[in-house]
Structure formats: C-alpha cells, structure tokens
Design a protein around this motif. Structure first.
Motif, PDB file in Angstrom:
ATOM      1  N   GLY A 250       0.802  -1.202   0.000  1.00  0.00           N
ATOM      2  CA  GLY A 250       0.000   0.000   0.000  1.00  0.00           C
ATOM      3  C   GLY A 250       0.842   1.262   0.000  1.00  0.00           C
ATOM      4  O   GLY A 250       2.074   1.235  -0.102  1.00  0.00           O
ATOM      5  N   ILE A 251       0.154   2.364   0.115  1.00  0.00           N
ATOM      6  CA  ILE A 251       0.804   3.681   0.063  1.00  0.00           C
ATOM      7  C   ILE A 251       1.338   4.041   1.439  1.00  0.00           C
ATOM      8  O   ILE A 251       0.631   3.922   2.448  1.00  0.00           O
ATOM      9  CB  ILE A 251      -0.180   4.743  -0.428  1.00  0.00           C
ATOM     10  CG1 ILE A 251      -0.624   4.409  -1.870  1.00  0.00           C
ATOM     11  CG2 ILE A 251       0.457   6.133  -0.385  1.00  0.00           C
ATOM     12  CD1 ILE A 251      -1.699   5.332  -2.398  1.00  0.00           C
ATOM     13  N   VAL A 252       2.585   4.504   1.464  1.00  0.00           N
ATOM     14  CA  VAL A 252       3.201   4.902   2.725  1.00  0.00           C
ATOM     15  C   VAL A 252       3.931   6.226   2.504  1.00  0.00           C
ATOM     16  O   VAL A 252       4.464   6.500   1.418  1.00  0.00           O
ATOM     17  CB  VAL A 252       4.165   3.807   3.230  1.00  0.00           C
ATOM     18  CG1 VAL A 252       5.368   3.678   2.302  1.00  0.00           C
ATOM     19  CG2 VAL A 252       4.639   4.114   4.648  1.00  0.00           C
ATOM     20  N   HIS A 253       3.911   7.055   3.547  1.00  0.00           N
ATOM     21  CA  HIS A 253       4.562   8.363   3.483  1.00  0.00           C
ATOM     22  C   HIS A 253       5.988   8.244   3.993  1.00  0.00           C
ATOM     23  O   HIS A 253       6.254   7.613   5.021  1.00  0.00           O
ATOM     24  CB  HIS A 253       3.795   9.389   4.336  1.00  0.00           C
ATOM     25  CG  HIS A 253       4.399  10.757   4.307  1.00  0.00           C
ATOM     26  ND1 HIS A 253       5.355  11.165   5.214  1.00  0.00           N
ATOM     27  CD2 HIS A 253       4.189  11.811   3.479  1.00  0.00           C
ATOM     28  CE1 HIS A 253       5.702  12.406   4.948  1.00  0.00           C
ATOM     29  NE2 HIS A 253       4.997  12.823   3.899  1.00  0.00           N
ATOM     30  N   LEU A 254       6.929   8.887   3.261  1.00  0.00           N
ATOM     31  CA  LEU A 254       8.339   8.927   3.668  1.00  0.00           C
ATOM     32  C   LEU A 254       8.722  10.354   4.022  1.00  0.00           C
ATOM     33  O   LEU A 254       8.216  11.321   3.437  1.00  0.00           O
ATOM     34  CB  LEU A 254       9.233   8.411   2.542  1.00  0.00           C
ATOM     35  CG  LEU A 254       8.977   6.989   2.042  1.00  0.00           C
ATOM     36  CD1 LEU A 254      10.006   6.619   0.973  1.00  0.00           C
ATOM     37  CD2 LEU A 254       9.005   5.992   3.178  1.00  0.00           C
ATOM     38  N   GLY A 255       9.640  10.482   4.973  1.00  0.00           N
ATOM     39  CA  GLY A 255      10.101  11.812   5.360  1.00  0.00           C
ATOM     40  C   GLY A 255      11.354  11.734   6.207  1.00  0.00           C
ATOM     41  O   GLY A 255      11.915  10.656   6.440  1.00  0.00           O
ATOM     42  N   LEU A 256      11.813  12.888   6.658  1.00  0.00           N
ATOM     43  CA  LEU A 256      12.960  12.974   7.552  1.00  0.00           C
ATOM     44  C   LEU A 256      12.523  13.611   8.855  1.00  0.00           C
ATOM     45  O   LEU A 256      11.786  14.607   8.859  1.00  0.00           O
ATOM     46  CB  LEU A 256      14.098  13.808   6.924  1.00  0.00           C
ATOM     47  CG  LEU A 256      14.753  13.258   5.658  1.00  0.00           C
ATOM     48  CD1 LEU A 256      15.899  14.181   5.221  1.00  0.00           C
ATOM     49  CD2 LEU A 256      15.278  11.848   5.866  1.00  0.00           C
ATOM     50  N   CYS A 267      11.540  16.397  -1.368  1.00  0.00           N
ATOM     51  CA  CYS A 267      11.257  15.051  -1.873  1.00  0.00           C
ATOM     52  C   CYS A 267      11.205  15.074  -3.400  1.00  0.00           C
ATOM     53  O   CYS A 267      10.530  15.924  -3.993  1.00  0.00           O
ATOM     54  CB  CYS A 267       9.932  14.542  -1.297  1.00  0.00           C
ATOM     55  SG  CYS A 267       9.544  12.844  -1.787  1.00  0.00           S
ATOM     56  N   TYR A 268      11.917  14.148  -4.020  1.00  0.00           N
ATOM     57  CA  TYR A 268      11.954  14.022  -5.474  1.00  0.00           C
ATOM     58  C   TYR A 268      11.536  12.602  -5.854  1.00  0.00           C
ATOM     59  O   TYR A 268      12.156  11.620  -5.406  1.00  0.00           O
ATOM     60  CB  TYR A 268      13.350  14.310  -6.019  1.00  0.00           C
ATOM     61  CG  TYR A 268      13.715  15.769  -5.997  1.00  0.00           C
ATOM     62  CD1 TYR A 268      13.630  16.530  -7.165  1.00  0.00           C
ATOM     63  CD2 TYR A 268      14.133  16.397  -4.832  1.00  0.00           C
ATOM     64  CE1 TYR A 268      13.964  17.878  -7.168  1.00  0.00           C
ATOM     65  CE2 TYR A 268      14.461  17.736  -4.810  1.00  0.00           C
ATOM     66  CZ  TYR A 268      14.371  18.481  -5.978  1.00  0.00           C
ATOM     67  OH  TYR A 268      14.697  19.813  -5.976  1.00  0.00           O
ATOM     68  N   ILE A 269      10.452  12.485  -6.660  1.00  0.00           N
ATOM     69  CA  ILE A 269       9.976  11.192  -7.142  1.00  0.00           C
ATOM     70  C   ILE A 269      10.142  11.172  -8.658  1.00  0.00           C
ATOM     71  O   ILE A 269       9.659  12.084  -9.352  1.00  0.00           O
ATOM     72  CB  ILE A 269       8.507  10.956  -6.757  1.00  0.00           C
ATOM     73  CG1 ILE A 269       8.325  11.028  -5.232  1.00  0.00           C
ATOM     74  CG2 ILE A 269       8.036   9.606  -7.277  1.00  0.00           C
ATOM     75  CD1 ILE A 269       6.883  10.885  -4.775  1.00  0.00           C
ATOM     76  N   ASP A 270      10.828  10.163  -9.118  1.00  0.00           N
ATOM     77  CA  ASP A 270      11.149  10.065 -10.554  1.00  0.00           C
ATOM     78  C   ASP A 270      11.832  11.329 -11.064  1.00  0.00           C
ATOM     79  O   ASP A 270      11.609  11.785 -12.190  1.00  0.00           O
ATOM     80  CB  ASP A 270       9.867   9.789 -11.371  1.00  0.00           C
ATOM     81  CG  ASP A 270       9.272   8.421 -11.070  1.00  0.00           C
ATOM     82  OD1 ASP A 270      10.038   7.520 -10.653  1.00  0.00           O
ATOM     83  OD2 ASP A 270       8.047   8.266 -11.221  1.00  0.00           O
ATOM     84  N   ALA A 278       3.268  15.006  -0.274  1.00  0.00           N
ATOM     85  CA  ALA A 278       3.051  14.044  -1.353  1.00  0.00           C
ATOM     86  C   ALA A 278       4.223  13.087  -1.520  1.00  0.00           C
ATOM     87  O   ALA A 278       4.322  12.375  -2.527  1.00  0.00           O
ATOM     88  CB  ALA A 278       2.808  14.787  -2.661  1.00  0.00           C
ATOM     89  N   CYS A 279       5.128  13.052  -0.528  1.00  0.00           N
ATOM     90  CA  CYS A 279       6.299  12.174  -0.596  1.00  0.00           C
ATOM     91  C   CYS A 279       5.849  10.753  -0.216  1.00  0.00           C
ATOM     92  O   CYS A 279       6.113  10.259   0.893  1.00  0.00           O
ATOM     93  CB  CYS A 279       7.380  12.686   0.349  1.00  0.00           C
ATOM     94  SG  CYS A 279       8.991  11.924   0.087  1.00  0.00           S
TER      95      CYS A 279
END
Length: 890
Positions: A250-256, A267-270, A278-279
C-alpha cells in the motif's frame, strides 16, 4: 610568574577579505605540532633543496612543512596533490617565480612569521599570511587570498584576485576557525514503483546550495521516517543509498525527522520535486522489477534481469509470476537528464533468452517485445543507448488474475528504472589545423600555433565507446547530449621532453553544447609555456553515479607555442684601456674579457610569467642552431655620453667583433669588438670615457620574430647598455708622437730621440699644452725600412737617402739588434748603423693613427694626419742643445 591566557582561534573569514587587509589582530595561529625546522628551502632554476616533495612530480603532499627560511628564484615551484599543503617560514623571498601555477588556491597555505620579499614577475595560487608587514610589489599576481599582521601595501600594478571559495575549502590545520558547514537542504529521492516483497532503494543527499550542484563534505545524520514513524537513522557524507521494506503493501509516506546539521528536506519522485506531504510510495504485491546497469555510451550493457513477481502470502517473499513462458511486454523510454536533448537518439533493447528479439525505441514512444522467462521466472535483457545522459526505461504489462469465484481481475503491472550512459572518454583538439608533431622546432612542418598566454580555440569532444581498450578517442563518434558542470582540464608538455607542464588559462568549463556542435568549444584557452603540449582530464568525473577515470582522454598535439615577448637583462660591461688606464683618441679599445656586453634572453607569456621551456636547448630560438645563421647584432650602434668626442666602431663602416652564444644560462655576448673615440684637429683635454651601446629591436628578436618588449601589450624595443665606462676610470687622451732631429759624425752610430705627448690643458686662446705621456709604456714602433712615402702606413721607417749615400738600417736598441721597440715613460730612440758617408737623411716614422697628428708639414693640409718626421744629419757634430759655446782647450 606571568600567566599567558590562550586565545581561541579567530574566524578565517574575519582574516581574509576582499580587498586584502593588514594589521589583523588576532591573525592566524600556527599549531604547536608542526614539527622541527627543516632549515632553508632553497629553490632555484627549477629545483629545490632539500627535496621535500615527490621528485618525480614536484608535488608536496598535504600537511605541514616547517622551514627556517625560503627562497624561490627563477622558476615554477610547488605543486599540491589533493588536500591543503601548509608551508611555514620565518622569512621568505620570491623572485621571478610562479608558485602553484595553475593549481587550486585552496590547496596551498603559505605562513610567513616575519618578512616576505617579492621581486620581479611573481604569480601565486594560494592563501598567504604574513605575520609582519608586507609590500605587494608591482608585477605580483595572487589568486586566492592574502592578509598580514602588520601593514599591507598594494601597488597599482600588483593584483590580488580574492577567492572566497578557496578560503572556505582550505584546510587551515586549526590556525583559524572556519565555522560550521552549512547544509542548505536534504533530499529524499526514489522512483515511483515498489514491491512489498522486496526492499526499495531510497536516495539521500545533503545539499550545500539550492540546486544541489555541491554536496556537503561533512558527515550528516538524518532520521528516515515511514508513515511519520521512526524507521532508520542514516549517517553519510554527501549522498548515500539506503533500503526500505514495507511488507504490508500500500501507500506509505516517507520523510525525515531530526537532521544534523539541521536543515529542511525536499522530496523528489522520478526526478521531479513534490511537496513533502506528497512524498509517498505505493508498494504493490505484484509487479515487474528490473535494474538496468549503467553503461558506456554506444556500448551494449551487461545483461540485466527482468522479474515478474508476486508476494507469497505465507512467506511474504517474492515468487515468480511466470516460468518458462513468453510474454509480450510494452517498453518505452524517456530522456531524464538532460530532458531536452540535442540528439534524439533511440534506445536498442534486446531480449536474450531464446527466442531472442530486439527492438529500437524512440524517446517517448512504446514498443512491444516478446520476452522469454526461464524456469526461475527470469528474463535477461540488454540495452544500448548511443548517447550520453540518464534515461528511464519503462515496462508495462496487463496481467489477468482468475479469482476463486471464477471472476477475472486485471492488474496493470509497471516498473521503470533509470540508468546512465556515460562517455567512453574525451578527445581534445585545436580548432585550427596548425600543429607540430616534431621534437625539432626548426622542422619546416613545426609551425607557430600561438604565443604563450595568447588565447586560442580548443574543442573537447565527449566520445562514444568503440572498444574496451580504446585510448585514442579522436575517431570515435561525438556525443551531443552530454552535460557536465565544471569539467576540469590538465596539461602535459610534449616538447621539449624535459620541459615544464605550465598551466592552462581555462582549467574548467561547463560542458553543454548545441545540436549543431560535435564538441565543447573553448575560444579563450591559453597555455603559459613554450613548446608543444597535450590536454587531458584533470580529475576523475563523477557523472550521474558513474566514475570516469581521468585517464580516459586523448589529445591532439597543440603547438608550437612561442613566447609572447622577450625580456633582456644586461650586465655592466667593463672597458679595457689600451694602455693601463688610458687610451688615445683614434686608438682601438675594447672590453675586459668575461665582462664584455652580455645579455640574458628569457621568454615571457602574455601574463608576464617566465616561459621556462624557452630556455631549453633548441627551443631557445634567440640562438639559431646554425652558426652561420646566428644573429650578429648587425643593428648595434654606439653613442658617446661624455660630451667630449664622437665614438665609432674601429672597423667603421663595418662592425668589429662577433656575438657568442652560450646555453645554461642562455646568454649572448659581444666578443673582440673594438671602438675608438674620433679625433679632430681641435685638441681635447683628457676625459673619462662614457657611452651607450644600443642593440636594435632586430638584434633582440628571435628566429620567430618574438622581440624584446616591456610587456606583452608593448611594442618591439631596442635594448641599451647605458653609461658604459662611467666611474671605471678609463681616460682618453689626445696624443701624438714627436720625433726629433739627430746630428753626428758619419763614423759613428747616430741616436734620435722620440716621445709620446698628450694634451694636458688648453689655454684661453685655444692653444694646447703638450706634455710627455710618462704613463705610456705600451706604444710599439718598428724601424724596419719602409718604401712607403705616404701617411697611410702604420709601421716601418721611411728614409730618403741622398745621392751617393749608401742605404743603412735603423734599430730600436743601441746594440743595433732589434727593429721593434716600445716606449718607456713615454720615450724611445732610433739607432742608426754607421753610414761611412756624410749626408742628410729625411725620416718618416709610420705609426698608428692615434699618434699621428695634424703637423701640416706641407702647409696646405691642416686637417690631414701626418706621421712624425725628422732628419738624421751624418758628418756634422752639432753638440748638445744646452751648450751655448764650445771650444777645444789644451
């Protein structure tokens, strides 16, 4: 007891500023553990004693070197190799030298406890601190920074180019406080697809600036969070990759969370920036997975595996979705970096397992390809991209799953991965086609390319791969999409083979070209030396995760380079008097052997730096290798500066003497030249000789027309030896030789006196006072009979015998044995053999023109030089001139 309170190290940025400052308190504080003194560091003519560096590369390793004093004279000294080298001196003298030429200013710190002396053309790439006062002399160029504890003076023609980056990057060894390193922000980077049955790679970067073109060099510690909960602490320098698992899917949020040094994150996706909210990353239970290996541009990659997997609900591990089956999968690719390309190259993708298949895919388009999965559920692929950059390979497959109820569910399986296609190497070439492949600068095919320091155009080509062992990239295809910030260049001298490498004017450039170009054009490149050279990469390239070794480059030969201009240093010639400390007017005189007019000829670049290669062998083209072609100084001229008489070459209108050339040191000197002060009928009192010798601009030009100039921007100049003879005590006298009559019986030998005279004073009426020149112990005369009755001969005695008078000989000694005499205390004699017959014999003693005089014997030629004349009377006893009356007594 006096207590000393230790003070904290000052801030480096408070010491080194633009413009540079003096009277800095407190200044740099040397560490206590720099080691004992290494004594004197004496560097002259290209070498140093003691040898504290690597003698094969002339490089100092990073660290501390402590000397009592230092001297850098006439050469290029100090290369660094990486982190900062710190040199400590009590006193330091730098004369006509380049220090760390072409090097990074942050890699050299020079600390002078007391006095720093600068003279001549000095160039320093480094950071300098002087504990005392310092005077930045004209023609000194410092790239980096300078400061002093005492007064600091800058002259109009000195130049300090302050480099804040060098101060920030330098390792001061604790002498000052550089403060904390600022991290502008952190970045989390990942691709948009993930599988719940395997770990996902997450990229972390610590960025120094907004564009993240530079990463922090200090250690960073961050807390990686998943679903806003602590997941992992990661410590790294610059950038790293870490693995993240999410078996639940499933969808999970990533952060620092917490960061040190503290800074926000992005946050950079692709590759695209998204908001921190939205990370997010979606972990699928079923999907496609592959990792494309980085490769060289135009080279087929190593095989990589394509997996179609699903999560085992029992073990939570990945298991094959297909085995021993062929599936039609849609592939596409996108230009990632750069996203806008000069060359829209196509990607070639191949399925290796039988039956093999290959597809060529245009950027942004989709191609369907049958892929064979083996018994382990693995399909093997290869990719070939004939350009440079980062591209993203995308795979799509529509998978149908039959539910227990019999219903069919469709799953759209996707995966993408980026890979880098890096240049196989680089090729450097001049933009014009002038070149010199010869080691001989006199080779007719060794044409002039440019002057040292003069701008020229250079091209750098990023090259396609051809073979793994390729070392010559000149014939490889050119890559047009390659982009790189600050591509760094180095230089290596080719000829002379023992020459100095010198420095390039442009040592780094941003590589980015247009669609019409095949390489990066640098129009303002330059080289500081003479000869020929090749350009190479200065350091390994770290290109989009791929390291390109610095040795992966080739180069055309650049050259031949000449000096921009010549610099002349002359000696102080010393006059050689013809007789002790004097010469007569019209008498030839020259220079003391070893102290003749002598010049040292050195080549300089447009930057005013010495071109040391010009001094090597045949590359010193001021001296032609063929003796007959060597510059004879045919334009030289002399001019009196005493104000007493005119000066001329003794061989006028020709030129006397010859130019002798020597190597090591490279000098030219005028040997065997003879001059004279011109005499006129008007008498002169003695005077000290003083004149200048001027060499024409052609006399001080080399075989390529490179001439003596005050600077690169100047014009060709003559060179002058000024005030030759001043204070040397060489006196010039207006002289003549007087011959007196003689009387005697024909039965005895007859003696006639002669003496040299010179003008000692001139009275108010212009009449000269003549005195015997008692310092003349040098004048030589000959009594050999001469038949020449004229005034042009310079030796011999002309005698006119009366009729019936037998010819006799004259001698210079009473023994009648020698016919060559010399004056003593300005006096001499003629001795005649016994004639045995009476008569009067007119005499004319031929002598050098400096002792002839305007006797005007004929009464019609007052401006003509005559030899001295007298008459020998035989058969008449005249007696002594001082006897008034004489008679015989019994």
């Amino acid at each position: 007891m006096v207590c000393l309170q230790a003070s904290a190290a000052p801030q480096c940025n408070d010491i080194f500023k633009d413009p540079p400052r003096g009277n800095i308190q407190p200044g740099l504080i040397p560490p206590a553990n720099i080691g004992p003194s290494l004594g004197l560091l004496d560097c002259s003519n290209g070498s140093c004693t003691p040898v504290a560096y690597d003698p094969s590369t002339y490089e100092f390793q990073p660290g501390d070197y402590n000397y009592s004093s230092g001297r850098f004279h006439q050469g290029n000294y100090v290369k660094t190799s990486g982190r900062t080298t710190r040199l400590y001196f009590d006193t330091l003298s730098i004369n006509n030298s380049n220090i760390n030429l072409g090097g990074d200013a942050s890699e050299l710190i020079i600390f002078v406890r007391n006095a720093l002396s600068l003279a001549g053309h000095v160039s320093i790439n480094g950071i300098i601190y002087v504990g005392g006062s310092v005077d930045i002399q004209p023609q000194t160029i410092i790239d980096g920074a300078v400061a002093s504890g005492g007064a600091l003076a800058l002259h109009n023609k000195s130049e300090v180019n302050f480099d804040q980056d060098a101060v920030d990057k330098a390792d001061f060894g604790g002498m000052c406080n550089q403060g904390p390193v600022s991290v502008d922000h952190y970045r989390i980077e990942f691709s948009s697809d993930a599988l719940s049955c395997t770990a996902k790679s997450i990229g972390l970067r610590a960025c120094v600036n907004d564009a993240c073109s530079t990463e922090a060099t200090v250690t960073s510690s961050v807390e990686l969070t998943k679903a806003n909960v602590h997941y992992q602490n990661v410590t790294f320098t610059g950038q790293t990759q870490t693995q993240l698992l999410h078996p639940a899917g499933g969808i999970v949020h990533l952060g620092l969370g917490g960061t040190s040094p503290a800074a926000p994150y992005r946050c950079y996706i692709d590759g695209a920036l998204v908001s921190n909210a939205a990370c997010q990353l979606n972990f699928e239970d079923t999907g496609l997975y592959f990792e494309v290996p980085d490769t060289s541009s135009c080279k087929t990659s190593n095989q990589f595996n394509l997996y179609a997997v699903t999560k085992n609900t029992q073990t939570q591990q990945c298991q094959p979705l297909f085995t021993n089956q062929s599936r039609s999968i849609n592939f596409s690719f996108d230009y990632e970096r750069p996203s806008s390309v000069n060359n829209p190259a196509k990607l070639t993708l191949s399925s290796v397992n039988a039956p093999a298949q290959t597809k060529t895919i245009s950027g942004g388009s989709i191609q369907n390809m049958n892929v064979q999965f083996d018994a382990n559920g693995v399909a093997s692929l290869t990719a070939r991209y004939p350009e440079a950059g980062v591209v993203r390979l995308n795979a799509q497959y529509l998978h149908f799953v039959t539910q227990p109820s019999g219903a069919t569910e469709s799953l759209f399986l996707t995966h993408s991965d980026t890979f880098t296609a890096a240049p196989a190497g680089f090729h450097f070439s001049p933009m014009n086609h002038v070149r010199c492949d010869s080691s001989d600068p006199y080779d007719p095919n060794c044409a002039i390319f440019a002057k040292a320091g003069e701008p020229f155009a250079m091209q750098v080509m990023a090259a396609c791969w051809q073979t793994d062992n390729d070392s010559d990239f000149s014939d490889n295809g050119a890559l047009q999409n390659f982009e790189y910030a600050s591509l760094q260049f180095d230089v290596k001298v080719e000829q002379p083979s023992t020459g100095a490498d010198g420095a390039l004017g442009v040592t780094a450039a941003d590589f980015k070209i247009t669609a019409n170009d095949t390489g990066l054009k640098i129009d303002n490149q330059s080289w500081s030396e003479v000869g020929t050279m090749k350009v190479s990469l200065a350091a390994d390239l770290h290109y989009e995760g791929v390291t390109i070794d610095a040795g992966r480059s080739s180069s055309e030969i650049f050259g031949r380079f000449t000096p921009a201009y010549l610099d002349i240093k002359g000696n102080v010639p010393q006059l050689a008097a013809s007789c002790q400390h004097f010469s007569y007017l019209e008498q030839p005189f020259g220079f003391i052997a070893g102290l003749e007019p002598r010049i040292e000829v050195a080549g300089y670049s447009t930057l005013g730096t010495v071109t040391s290669n010009y001094q090597i062998g045949q590359w010193w083209r001021y001296r032609h290798r063929d003796l007959a072609e060597q510059n004879p100084w045919s334009g030289r001229r002399y001019q009196d500066q005493s104000g007493s008489a005119n000066l001329a070459d003794f061989a006028f209108p020709a030129l006397s003497g010859r130019v002798n050339y020597q190597l090591s040191p490279n000098v030219a000197e005028l040997r065997d030249s003879e001059l004279k002060y011109v005499r006129t009928p008007a008498p002169l009192v003695p005077f000290e000789g003083q004149f200048y010798l001027e060499l024409s601009s052609l006399d001080v030009s080399d075989e390529d027309g490179i001439c003596y100039q005050a600077s690169a921007a100047g014009s060709c100049l003559p060179y002058r030896f000024d005030e030759i003879g001043k204070g040397q005590g060489v006196e010039f006298r207006y002289g003549r030789l007087r011959l007196e009559n003689g009387y005697g019986p024909e039965t005895e030998s007859l003696r006639l006196p002669l003496r040299s005279e010179y003008v000692t004073s001139i009275d108010a009426q212009g009449l000269a006072n003549w005195e015997t020149n008692q310092q003349d112990n040098c004048t030589v005369y000959q009594t050999v009979s001469s038949s020449d009755p004229g005034e042009g001969a310079v030796s011999g005695l002309n005698m006119q015998f009366p009729a019936g008078f037998s010819a006799i000989n004259a001698y210079s000694d009473p023994n009648l044995s020698s016919q060559l005499g010399s004056l003593g205390l300005g006096q001499g004699y003629l001795y005649f053999a016994v004639p045995s017959s009476a008569g009067e014999v007119p005499l004319k003693l031929h002598i050098g023109p400096w002792l002839k005089w305007y006797w005007n014997f004929d009464g019609t030629a007052p401006d003509t030089l005559y030899d001295p004349r007298a008459t020998a009377y035989f058969g008449t006893y005249r007696g002594h001139d001082k006897v008034i009356f004489w008679r015989e007594v019994q």
